[in-house]
Structures are given as structure tokens and as C-alpha cells.
Design a protein around this motif. Structure first.
Motif, mmCIF file in Angstrom:
data_model
loop_
_atom_site.group_PDB
_atom_site.id
_atom_site.type_symbol
_atom_site.label_atom_id
_atom_site.label_comp_id
_atom_site.label_asym_id
_atom_site.label_seq_id
_atom_site.Cartn_x
_atom_site.Cartn_y
_atom_site.Cartn_z
ATOM 1 N N ILE A 280 0.826 -1.216 0.000
ATOM 2 C CA ILE A 280 0.000 0.000 0.000
ATOM 3 C C ILE A 280 0.864 1.272 0.000
ATOM 4 C CG2 ILE A 280 -1.893 -1.234 1.175
ATOM 5 C CD1 ILE A 280 -1.300 0.515 3.656
ATOM 6 N N GLY A 281 2.176 1.091 -0.160
ATOM 7 C CA GLY A 281 3.065 2.252 -0.270
ATOM 8 C C GLY A 281 3.357 2.937 1.052
ATOM 9 N N ARG A 282 3.330 2.191 2.166
ATOM 10 C CA ARG A 282 3.625 2.788 3.468
ATOM 11 C C ARG A 282 4.826 2.085 4.113
ATOM 12 N NH1 ARG A 282 -0.494 6.348 5.261
ATOM 13 N NH2 ARG A 282 1.163 6.956 6.687
ATOM 14 N N GLU A 310 -7.690 3.731 2.224
ATOM 15 C CA GLU A 310 -7.267 4.796 1.294
ATOM 16 C C GLU A 310 -6.718 4.183 0.013
ATOM 17 O OE1 GLU A 310 -4.356 7.777 2.605
ATOM 18 O OE2 GLU A 310 -5.577 7.893 4.438
ATOM 19 N N TRP A 311 -5.980 3.083 0.211
ATOM 20 C CA TRP A 311 -5.376 2.388 -0.932
ATOM 21 C C TRP A 311 -6.413 1.539 -1.678
ATOM 22 C CZ3 TRP A 311 -4.376 -3.052 -1.437
ATOM 23 C CH2 TRP A 311 -3.564 -3.383 -2.523
ATOM 24 N N THR A 312 -7.247 0.779 -0.931
ATOM 25 C CA THR A 312 -8.205 -0.109 -1.615
ATOM 26 C C THR A 312 -9.237 0.700 -2.413
ATOM 27 O OG1 THR A 312 -9.595 -0.248 0.379
ATOM 28 C CG2 THR A 312 -7.982 -2.012 0.046
ATOM 29 N N THR A 314 -8.774 2.883 -4.383
ATOM 30 C CA THR A 314 -8.280 3.197 -5.721
ATOM 31 C C THR A 314 -8.349 1.983 -6.654
ATOM 32 O OG1 THR A 314 -6.000 2.562 -5.209
ATOM 33 C CG2 THR A 314 -6.640 4.849 -4.724
ATOM 34 N N LYS A 315 -8.843 0.853 -6.115
ATOM 35 C CA LYS A 315 -8.848 -0.386 -6.904
ATOM 36 C C LYS A 315 -10.156 -1.147 -6.708
ATOM 37 C CE LYS A 315 -3.917 -0.893 -6.718
ATOM 38 N NZ LYS A 315 -3.811 0.576 -6.493
#
Ligand code: CAO
Length: 417
Positions: A280-282, A310-312, A314-315
């Protein structure tokens, strides 16, 4: 290929859902299930929630596959004689009438044993012995009295029943196990026995971990519940929303494009913290002392899931699945019934089957979820009311055409066919 229960005859006095679920499973395993229904009336579900006027409802057809139907008035004198003959021929009788109905027909357990000492007599009732034993019970009543409703839902909302029919179908599955166990014991004792499943008891069996938590709560707060450590606990196990219930924190998070079932369930298993944060880019949180261990994350789980969301967002749930699954992160998309109906793998495994019915045409059903390598469970359509009355009277009971005509004239059997 032979089926596991080939040769076992079931006298099926069940109706609605709990009993029929049980006998349908036994039928899938090869038992010859003779469904006894009231002449001209039948199982009430034939006519309930009909989507096509005058045609057996999906409620009925989806719970009565692989059975034969015989219409018989078990309150009529000739009907009672026929019923007695059926008890002599069958290995098991299953019923889920309101308490005492079979006794009122004149067939107590003592009388049934006299007729056939090898027979197994299995019942579903709402409750076991106690203050409610005479009550009629439907699904949601059982969910409420068995501990499911008080432990389902969100902390700030009312008790909630689940969409899974754990009271009806759940009890039916328990009863089926009781029956095959009794059949197994009969191999050595030669005797039948009484098998009894109360819906309240079956629900409680499925809510076992909540009774575990009740006892743990007396020793201190339940640390895996969302109420810990920022909320408070009362005297009883609280509703835990979508928390995972085990030692590994889980929650439902939203996905794109934001429809009612665009969600995925994710579990922050301790072992996958690093790959999850990387995905998730963290990455910065992997070794951050504020986040690096399950203990320090515990008070911040809401934040952790918000960050993941926040990440999910976007998908799509399938894209999230495709990324997280190869990383061994436990997760699963929330599937709607529409998606399940179209799922090719469930079709391929025979769990979702298309069945053809003479008056309704093709419809979808759930096949046998229990797969036996030596006992194929081919799903055949549910019987029409009284479709096999003559066949059963003749093949199972040895009645002549004249005797069948006389029973029909007496009103003991129906003339639907
Ligand atoms: N010939 C003659 N009479 C018949 C018959 C037949 N072939 N089949 C059934 N009957 C009679 C019964 O003997 C009973 O008559 P009495 O009331 O005179 O004894 C009557 O039909 C109706 O039976 P019932 O009381 O069981 O049916 P209901 O629709 O009123 O109640 C239910 C339904 C489910 C509430 C009740 O059966 C029950 O509590 N069952 C046990 C718990 C259970 O299984 N619940 C879940 C059902 S699935 O949602």
C-alpha cells in the motif's frame, strides 16, 4: 458409481427448511428419501414466495432435490395403516413439525419402536426440554435465542440476525450428522435410536466462541474486540461489527467503484505486516516503533484499516485480491449473490448447479457442499406434489393396483398424479 447411503430409506415428514435441508443432504449421499406430504396441500413452501404463479416455488425446489413425493393423510385410518407400513420399511423417520404433532397422529416414539425397533427417529424442534419446549420456532427466533443475534451487528446498533440460515439449514446439517451416526451405531447394536436437534442448541454450537468470550470477559477486556482499548465493555459479550473474532485483526474496507458490495475483507496477520505496508506504499511504517508490532497497533486498528482503505479505494476488490493474494495476505472480496450465481469455479465444482424442472424450467441451486470422492452427488429436480405416490405404494410397500385405488377412494392418498 454407488452412493454412500444407497439402500437407506428415509421416511421424510419434514417441511419448510430445517428438516428438508437434512433429508436433501441424505438424498445427495444416495438415500431413498420418501417425502410424505398432505394430499392436495403438500409442503407449505411449495406455494410460498412463488416467482411463477402456480409453479413450485424456488424455496421448495431448492430444498427438496433428489427426493420422491408421496401424498398421504396420516390422520386418516387407512392413511395410518400405510404410514405404519412405511415405518416398517424405512431405516429413518425425520420430522420437524411443531412439538407433539406426530404423537397427536398416534405415533409416539414408543409406538414407532414397537413397529420397527431398527428405525431411527430424528426431529428438529425449536428448543430442547425446558420452559420453551412447546414453542413453534422459525429461523430468526432461533438466531435470537441461540446467542447469534446478541453477538451480531455493531456496538451502537440493535441485535442483528445474519442472512445465513444457521437456525434452519444449520440445524438440518447437525441433524444429518446425528442420523448417519445413529445408522453407524445401529451396525453394532441392531437398534434404532432417537435423534433430536434443537435449533437453539445448534445455533449455540455455532456460537461457541462467543460463550468462550463471555467467560474471558469475566477475567478482563476482550483485546481483539473493536471496543478495546478505546471503548468500554458491559457484562455480556458485545457485538463486534466486522472484527475478525480471532487473534488476528480483520475488517471490511471499501473498494472502487463504491457499489454496495465493493468491499474486501482484509486481515492484518502479524506475519504479513511488512509486505502489506509495502503493497500500500507505506514502507515507512514497517519498522516504525509506533506501528511495527501487533501490540502497538492494537489501539490504532481503526487508523490502520483507514490507511489500508485509502489504498483499496483506488482499486476494485478483484484488483486488491490480485495484489494481496500472492503476498499471502489473508483477504477475500465481499461477493454479492449475483456474482456468486455467475461464478464459474462454483459451477465447475458442482456447488452451484443449474437444474431443469418440468413446470418452472431452468433454475440455479446450491449443490452438495460436502464432496465425497466415492459418492457423487448429482442433483436431480424436486418432485411434483404426489409425483411418486403410486410408485412408492407399489415398489416400496407392495400394494396392488386395487389396494392403491381403494386407498385413494378412502382419501388416504392423494390423486395429484
Ligand atoms: N397428513 C395429515 N396431517 C398432517 C400431515 C399429513 N401428511 N403432515 C402434517 N400434518 C399436520 C400435523 O400433524 C399438524 O397437525 P396438528 O397441529 O393437528 O398436530 C399440522 O399438519 C401442522 O403442523 P405444524 O404445526 O408443524 O405446522 P405449522 O405450519 O403450524 O408450523 C413450524 C410450522 C415450522 C413453526 C413448526 O412446524 C415448528 O415449530 N417446527 C419445529 C421447528 C422447526 O423445524 N422450525 C423451522 C422450520 S424451517 O423455517
Amino acid at each position: 458409481m454407488a452412493n454412500a447411503l444407497d439402500g437407506v430409506k428415509i421416511l421424510d415428514m419434514t417441511h419448510v427448511q430445517s428438516g428438508p435441508t437434512c433429508t436433501q443432504l441424505l438424498a445427495w449421499f444416495g438415500a431413498d428419501v420418501l417425502k410424505i406430504e398432505r394430499p392436495n396441500v403438500g409442503d407449505a413452501t411449495r406455494g410460498q414466495l412463488q416467482d411463477i404463479p402456480g409453479v413450485d416455488s424456488l424455496y421448495f425446489t431448492m430444498l427438496n432435490h433428489n427426493k420422491r413425493s408421496l401424498t398421504l393423510n396420516t390422520k386418516d385410518t387407512t392413511g395410518k395403516e400405510i404410514f405404519t407400513r412405511l415405518l416398517e420399511e424405512c431405516d429413518v423417520i425425520v420430522e420437524n413439525f411443531a412439538p407433539g404433532a406426530l404423537d397427536r397422529m398416534g405415533f409416539s416414539w414408543e409406538r414407532i419402536q414397537e413397529i420397527n425397533p431398527r428405525i431411527i427417529y430424528a426431529s428438529v424442534k425449536g428448543f430442547g426440554p425446558g420452559p420453551f419446549e412447546h414453542c413453534k420456532v422459525y429461523e430468526n427466533v432461533a438466531q435470537c435465542t441461540g446467542g447469534a443475534a446478541s453477538t451480531t451487528g455493531f456496538d451502537d446498533g440493535p441485535p442483528t440476525v445474519t442472512g445465513a440460515q444457521i437456525g434452519d439449514s444449520g440445524t438440518g446439517v447437525h441433524l444429518a450428522l446425528g442420523i448417519v451416526t445413529a445408522l453407524f451405531q445401529r451396525e453394532t447394536t441392531g437398534r434404532g435410536q432417537r435423534v433430536y436437534c434443537a435449533m437453539q442448541d445448534s445455533i449455540l454450537n455455532l456460537c461457541r466462541v462467543k460463550l468462550r468470550d463471555q467467560q474471558r470477559l469475566e477475567k478482563g477486556p476482550l483485546k481483539e474486540y473493536p471496543q478495546y482499548p478505546n471503548g468500554s465493555f458491559g457484562e455480556a459479550v458485545p457485538r463486534a461489527g466486522n472484527a475478525s473474532g480471532g487473534g488476528q485483526p480483520g475488517w471490511v474496507v471499501k473498494c472502487a467503484p463504491g457499489g454496495p458490495n465493493d468491499y474486501i475483507y482484509v486481515i492484518i496477520q502479524a506475519a504479513i505486516w511488512a509486505p502489506f505496508m509495502r503493497a500500500i506504499g507505506r514502507e515507512e511504517l514497517i519498522d516504525d516503533p509506533e506501528w511495527a508490532t501487533p501490540e502497538v497497533r492494537l489501539p490504532k486498528l481503526e487508523k490502520a484499516f483507514a490507511m489500508i482503505e485509502e489504498w483499496t479505494l483506488t482499486k476494485t476488490k478483484y484488483e486488491v485480491m490480485a495484489i494481496l493474494n500472492p503476498l499471502n495476505i489473508p483477504c477475500g472480496p465481499i461477493l454479492s449473490m449475483k456474482e456468486i450465481a455467475a461464478d464459474q469455479s462454483l459451477r465447475d465444482s458442482g456447488t452451484v448447479v443449474e437444474v431443469d424442472h418440468p413446470t418452472r424450467g431452468k433454475y440455479l441451486s446450491v449443490g452438495n457442499p460436502i464432496k465425497l470422492s466415492d459418492s457423487p452427488a448429482d442433483v436431480t429436480r424436486s418432485p411434483l406434489l404426489g409425483e411418486h405416490t403410486v410408485e412408492i405404494m407399489s415398489d416400496v410397500l407392495g400394494y396392488s393396483d386395487e389396494q392403491i385405488a381403494a386407498a385413494r377412494a378412502a382419501g388416504a392418498i392423494g390423486n395429484e398424479a
